[in-house]
Scaffold this active site. Structure first.
Site, short mmCIF file in Angstrom:
data_model
loop_
_atom_site.label_atom_id
_atom_site.label_comp_id
_atom_site.label_asym_id
_atom_site.label_seq_id
_atom_site.Cartn_x
_atom_site.Cartn_y
_atom_site.Cartn_z
N CYS A 1 0.83 -1.21 0.00
CA CYS A 1 0.00 0.00 0.00
C CYS A 1 0.87 1.26 0.00
O CYS A 1 1.61 1.51 0.96
CB CYS A 1 -0.90 -0.05 1.23
SG CYS A 1 -1.73 1.48 1.65
N CYS B 1 0.22 3.66 2.87
CA CYS B 1 0.73 3.05 4.10
C CYS B 1 2.24 3.30 4.24
O CYS B 1 2.73 3.60 5.32
CB CYS B 1 0.47 1.55 4.13
SG CYS B 1 -1.27 1.09 4.11
#
Length: 140
Positions: free
Chosen positions: A65, A68
Site C-alpha cells: 500500500c 501506508c
C-alpha cells in the site's frame, strides 16, 4: 497503571506520572520508554490491547500500500512524543487477515484507537503528523 513492554510484551504496573525519565520492564529490563511501534499478530493483539491502561494507537497497513508506506515514518515520528502516554502498534493486514476481518478493515491505512480494550475512534487514510498528533491528543 498497567503498560505492556514493547520488547517482551510483559505487563508492568508503574505509577502514573506526567513524565518519566526512566522506566524499565520488570521482566526483560529494557526501557518502557521505547516508542518504536510494536508489530502485533493475532496471538498478541488481545494481550496488548486489553492489558494496556494507556490508549493503543493501531495502524492497520499492508506492505504493498503506497499511502501506508508514506504513513510509516509519520506514525513512527509521532509515536516518539507519547512515551508511556499512548502505545503505538502496527497490524500488517496482509499477514493478519483474520484481524483485518475481525475489525472490518475495508481500506488502509486505517488508524484505530483502543481504550480499556475497546475501539473508541477510527480514521481511514493517511494522516500528516499534525492530524495524527491531534487525533492522539483528543483520545488521551
Amino acid at each position: 497503571m498497567n503498560v505492556v513492554c514493547p520488547h517482551c510484551l510483559k505487563v508492568n504496573k508503574i505509577p502514573k506520572k506526567d513524565s518519566y525519565t526512566k522506566a524499565n520492564c520488570g521482566e526483560c529490563k529494557n526501557s518502557l520508554l521505547d516508542t518504536t511501534p510494536i508489530e502485533l499478530t493475532q496471538e498478541t493483539f488481545d494481550h496488548v490491547v486489553v492489558n494496556s491502561d494507556i490508549p493503543v494507537i493501531i495502524d492497520f497497513w499492508a506492505p504493498w500500500c503506497g499511502p501506508c508506506k508514506m504513513m510509516t515514518p509519520i506514525f513512527n515520528e509521532v509515536s516518539n512524543k507519547y512515551a508511556l502516554k499512548a502505545l503505538f502498534v502496527k497490524v500488517n493486514t496482509e499477514i493478519e487477515q483474520t484481524l483485518a476481518s475481525k475489525f472490518l478493515i475495508k481500506s488502509i491505512p486505517t488508524i484505530a484507537i483502543f481504550k480499556e480494550g475497546n475501539e473508541i475512534k477510527r480514521v481511514n487514510g493517511a494522516l500528516d503528523p499534525l492530524k495524527l498528533s491531534s487525533l492522539v491528543n483528543e483520545n488521551l
